[in-house]
Design a protein around this motif. Sequence first.
Motif, PDB file in Angstrom:
ATOM      1  N   SER A  16       0.838  -1.194   0.000  1.00 28.60           N
ATOM      2  CA  SER A  16       0.000   0.000   0.000  1.00 28.60           C
ATOM      3  C   SER A  16       0.870   1.240   0.000  1.00 28.60           C
ATOM      4  O   SER A  16       2.081   1.176   0.175  1.00 28.60           O
ATOM      5  N   LYS A  17       0.195   2.358  -0.158  1.00 30.73           N
ATOM      6  CA  LYS A  17       0.925   3.624  -0.087  1.00 30.73           C
ATOM      7  C   LYS A  17       1.460   3.832   1.319  1.00 30.73           C
ATOM      8  O   LYS A  17       0.921   3.332   2.296  1.00 30.73           O
ATOM      9  N   ASP A  18       2.564   4.595   1.405  1.00 29.62           N
ATOM     10  CA  ASP A  18       3.051   5.009   2.718  1.00 29.62           C
ATOM     11  C   ASP A  18       2.004   5.899   3.364  1.00 29.62           C
ATOM     12  O   ASP A  18       1.192   6.545   2.691  1.00 29.62           O
ATOM     13  N   ASP A  19       2.040   5.965   4.697  1.00 30.97           N
ATOM     14  CA  ASP A  19       1.092   6.812   5.418  1.00 30.97           C
ATOM     15  C   ASP A  19       1.246   8.277   5.039  1.00 30.97           C
ATOM     16  O   ASP A  19       0.297   9.053   5.098  1.00 30.97           O
ATOM     17  N   ASP A  20       2.463   8.672   4.671  1.00 32.19           N
ATOM     18  CA  ASP A  20       2.684  10.088   4.346  1.00 32.19           C
ATOM     19  C   ASP A  20       2.372  10.409   2.889  1.00 32.19           C
ATOM     20  O   ASP A  20       2.657  11.501   2.418  1.00 32.19           O
ATOM     21  N   GLY A  21       1.765   9.446   2.176  1.00 33.34           N
ATOM     22  CA  GLY A  21       1.366   9.717   0.812  1.00 33.34           C
ATOM     23  C   GLY A  21       2.359   9.341  -0.237  1.00 33.34           C
ATOM     24  O   GLY A  21       2.179   9.669  -1.402  1.00 33.34           O
ATOM     25  N   GLY A  22       3.436   8.672   0.135  1.00 31.64           N
ATOM     26  CA  GLY A  22       4.420   8.247  -0.845  1.00 31.64           C
ATOM     27  C   GLY A  22       3.831   7.241  -1.820  1.00 31.64           C
ATOM     28  O   GLY A  22       2.951   6.449  -1.478  1.00 31.64           O
ATOM     29  N   LEU A  23       4.314   7.259  -3.043  1.00 34.40           N
ATOM     30  CA  LEU A  23       3.822   6.366  -4.088  1.00 34.40           C
ATOM     31  C   LEU A  23       4.746   5.166  -4.240  1.00 34.40           C
ATOM     32  O   LEU A  23       5.909   5.187  -3.833  1.00 34.40           O
ATOM     33  N   ARG A  24       4.218   4.123  -4.864  1.00 34.07           N
ATOM     34  CA  ARG A  24       5.005   2.924  -5.149  1.00 34.07           C
ATOM     35  C   ARG A  24       5.471   3.030  -6.597  1.00 34.07           C
ATOM     36  O   ARG A  24       4.654   3.007  -7.514  1.00 34.07           O
ATOM     37  N   CYS A  25       6.772   3.154  -6.784  1.00 33.79           N
ATOM     38  CA  CYS A  25       7.331   3.436  -8.106  1.00 33.79           C
ATOM     39  C   CYS A  25       8.179   2.274  -8.613  1.00 33.79           C
ATOM     40  O   CYS A  25       8.978   1.709  -7.861  1.00 33.79           O
ATOM     41  N   LEU A  26       8.015   1.945  -9.886  1.00 35.67           N
ATOM     42  CA  LEU A  26       8.875   0.988 -10.561  1.00 35.67           C
ATOM     43  C   LEU A  26       9.815   1.766 -11.476  1.00 35.67           C
ATOM     44  O   LEU A  26       9.370   2.577 -12.286  1.00 35.67           O
ATOM     45  N   VAL A  27      11.109   1.505 -11.356  1.00 32.29           N
ATOM     46  CA  VAL A  27      12.093   2.180 -12.199  1.00 32.29           C
ATOM     47  C   VAL A  27      12.790   1.152 -13.072  1.00 32.29           C
ATOM     48  O   VAL A  27      13.431   0.224 -12.569  1.00 32.29           O
TER      49      VAL A  27
ATOM     50  N   VAL B 268       3.276   4.138 -10.078  1.00 29.65           N
ATOM     51  CA  VAL B 268       3.915   4.889 -11.156  1.00 29.65           C
ATOM     52  C   VAL B 268       5.071   4.058 -11.716  1.00 29.65           C
ATOM     53  O   VAL B 268       5.929   3.589 -10.957  1.00 29.65           O
ATOM     54  N   ALA B 269       5.084   3.874 -13.036  1.00 31.08           N
ATOM     55  CA  ALA B 269       6.128   3.087 -13.686  1.00 31.08           C
ATOM     56  C   ALA B 269       6.958   3.992 -14.590  1.00 31.08           C
ATOM     57  O   ALA B 269       6.424   4.647 -15.493  1.00 31.08           O
ATOM     58  N   TYR B 270       8.260   4.023 -14.351  1.00 28.29           N
ATOM     59  CA  TYR B 270       9.178   4.845 -15.135  1.00 28.29           C
ATOM     60  C   TYR B 270       9.819   4.003 -16.236  1.00 28.29           C
ATOM     61  O   TYR B 270      10.427   2.960 -15.961  1.00 28.29           O
TER      62      TYR B 270
ATOM     63  N   ARG C 258      -1.154   3.462 -12.234  1.00 26.78           N
ATOM     64  CA  ARG C 258      -1.869   4.726 -12.377  1.00 26.78           C
ATOM     65  C   ARG C 258      -1.216   5.680 -13.377  1.00 26.78           C
ATOM     66  O   ARG C 258      -1.896   6.510 -13.968  1.00 26.78           O
ATOM     67  N   ARG C 259       0.113   5.576 -13.538  1.00 24.72           N
ATOM     68  CA  ARG C 259       0.788   6.494 -14.451  1.00 24.72           C
ATOM     69  C   ARG C 259       2.095   5.880 -14.956  1.00 24.72           C
ATOM     70  O   ARG C 259       2.802   5.190 -14.217  1.00 24.72           O
ATOM     71  N   ILE C 260       2.371   6.140 -16.230  1.00 26.08           N
ATOM     72  CA  ILE C 260       3.666   5.831 -16.828  1.00 26.08           C
ATOM     73  C   ILE C 260       4.394   7.155 -17.040  1.00 26.08           C
ATOM     74  O   ILE C 260       3.788   8.140 -17.489  1.00 26.08           O
ATOM     75  N   VAL C 261       5.667   7.186 -16.719  1.00 23.56           N
ATOM     76  CA  VAL C 261       6.495   8.372 -16.976  1.00 23.56           C
ATOM     77  C   VAL C 261       7.636   7.934 -17.888  1.00 23.56           C
ATOM     78  O   VAL C 261       8.364   6.983 -17.570  1.00 23.56           O
ATOM     79  N   TYR C 262       7.775   8.617 -18.992  1.00 17.77           N
ATOM     80  CA  TYR C 262       8.758   8.248 -20.020  1.00 17.77           C
ATOM     81  C   TYR C 262       9.640   9.444 -20.342  1.00 17.77           C
ATOM     82  O   TYR C 262       9.158  10.571 -20.442  1.00 17.77           O
ATOM     83  N   LEU C 263      10.941   9.196 -20.496  1.00 18.05           N
ATOM     84  CA  LEU C 263      11.865  10.242 -20.930  1.00 18.05           C
ATOM     85  C   LEU C 263      12.351   9.918 -22.331  1.00 18.05           C
ATOM     86  O   LEU C 263      13.061   8.928 -22.543  1.00 18.05           O
ATOM     87  N   GLY C 264      11.954  10.752 -23.293  1.00 17.14           N
ATOM     88  CA  GLY C 264      12.348  10.557 -24.682  1.00 17.14           C
ATOM     89  C   GLY C 264      13.149  11.734 -25.197  1.00 17.14           C
ATOM     90  O   GLY C 264      13.673  12.542 -24.427  1.00 17.14           O
ATOM     91  N   GLY C 265      13.242  11.827 -26.510  1.00 23.58           N
ATOM     92  CA  GLY C 265      14.038  12.875 -27.130  1.00 23.58           C
ATOM     93  C   GLY C 265      13.181  13.972 -27.728  1.00 23.58           C
ATOM     94  O   GLY C 265      12.092  13.716 -28.262  1.00 23.58           O
ATOM     95  N   LEU C 266      13.668  15.191 -27.646  1.00 23.67           N
ATOM     96  CA  LEU C 266      12.985  16.330 -28.249  1.00 23.67           C
ATOM     97  C   LEU C 266      13.153  16.263 -29.761  1.00 23.67           C
ATOM     98  O   LEU C 266      14.260  16.064 -30.264  1.00 23.67           O
ATOM     99  N   THR C 267      12.057  16.389 -30.490  1.00 21.42           N
ATOM    100  CA  THR C 267      12.102  16.300 -31.952  1.00 21.42           C
ATOM    101  C   THR C 267      11.755  17.649 -32.574  1.00 21.42           C
ATOM    102  O   THR C 267      11.014  18.441 -31.989  1.00 21.42           O
ATOM    103  N   PRO C 268      12.267  17.917 -33.775  1.00 19.43           N
ATOM    104  CA  PRO C 268      11.973  19.194 -34.433  1.00 19.43           C
ATOM    105  C   PRO C 268      10.528  19.238 -34.922  1.00 19.43           C
ATOM    106  O   PRO C 268       9.991  18.235 -35.392  1.00 19.43           O
TER     107      PRO C 268
END
Length: 503
Positions: free
Chosen positions: A3-14, A77-79, A112-122
């Motif tokens: 579960s989430k931490d009591d202080d609201g921390g999220l469970r993240c997969l990196v 959240v999955a990175y 709940r969310r995916i976070v992705y780091l990609g490349g800036l394109t023109p």
Amino acid sequence: MESKDDDGGLRCLVTGATGYIGGRLVPELLEAGHQVRCLARTPEKLRDYPWAGEVEVAEGDVTDAESLGAAMRGIDVAYYLVHALASGPGFEKTDRDAARTFGEQAKAAGVRRIVYLGGLTPADVPERDLSPHLRSRAEVGHILLASGVPTTALRAAVIIGSGSASFEMLRYLTERLPVMVTPSWVSTRIQPIAVRDVLRYLVGSARMPADVNRTFDIGGPDVMTYRDMMQKYAEVATLRKRLILPVPMLSPGLSSHWVGLVTPVPASIARPLAESLRYEVVCHEHDIAEHVPDGPGQPFSFATALSLALQRVREAKVSTRWSSASTPGIPSDPLPTDPDWAGGSLYTDERELDVDASPEALWRVIEGIGGVNGWYSFPLAWAVRGWLDRLVGGVGLRRGRRDAQRLRVGDSLDFWRVEEIEPGRLLRLRAEMRLPGLAWLEMYAEEGRDGRSHYRQRALFHPFGLLGHAYWWSVSPFHAVIFGGMARNIAQAADRQTESTQR
């Protein structure tokens, strides 16, 4: 993770936690109060990270649905921080399939969310006309955005931070070439970003509202050409102004070999970087600030990002490097410790010496090998071997060390990689230079008599075919000079270190 931490921390997969960004993101997430699970093909590579005891490690791969699904259970959240930067033909399909699997498993697990780091394109170039690597980055973003899981797709251009491939390329080109003939891409406009800002946006993206499913351009406040970046580096590093002469006929392929010869970044990695620099990559919005507000002085200026990176380098506090993401061989590769040598022929060169120094002093010399300290025998021979490796597209000797005194499993060390380390006893390196076979170098610090120590060294080579056997026998006459000299000089260095501490 239940579960989430009591202080609201999220469970993240990196994913990509052994890589440049992932290895820095994990401690930032922990500091923000989140729980972290790392997905790694080889969990042992994470064991020496300072935060290893604070995270959960799941063995798996983004291309394997079963292991990925297990790692996704209970995650908020999955990175997604993996890419086939230096892969050969077929890397686009690999990236495509991995992204689809990731999105499918995230949805099935209720992420709940995916976070992705990609490349800036023109904006003015159709994606089909982009370089293969930029095109693949964009395609991965589209796949994740269409996965059914709310996704934040961050798009960055050149990332400036100690140890990043972009920073290393900029640093070595500028420092080593006061006068340089350069490709035409030095005149292309770019919007670089400090790695600290990238990490801030990645951490902040975890808490975006559920209705946000889009890309965000992220960049620093400065838009400049690569020529401007080199001149600014020279200024910040207190070097003389550089004379830069662009030459249009230098193609990305030729310029990547040029970069490979001058910098520690091999041509295989320099090429996608050079291909990306052909395009003007400038942010067209800064909407990320609506969800991850910028504080005073944020995002960092290019000059500030350079100063911070150079300070880290000078203080030997580089936590991750671009070469961290490389893998030593493949899981099916045999190890020199395999019983009865499962891989066939194995040539060895063994050396042993009694050393007057203590085992602790001997170990300090062993762990400090490589980089500026060199390899303790025939420096010219090592340098020539490194030059030859660069000429055939290998990594050469210029990667150096991440830390001047300490090593951890997975660290790159010139043209070796740390495969195993038992502090105070064993250092095993696997060769990453171009060879017709697999090669290792093992160094042991063992207890001797009367407070002395015993040094043991093994060079091992598993040949591939006739060429591999011919290679071993062609170089074996030089082993007495190279490996014999190494053993003697390491022993002498340990003795000198002990004598200096006793004075």
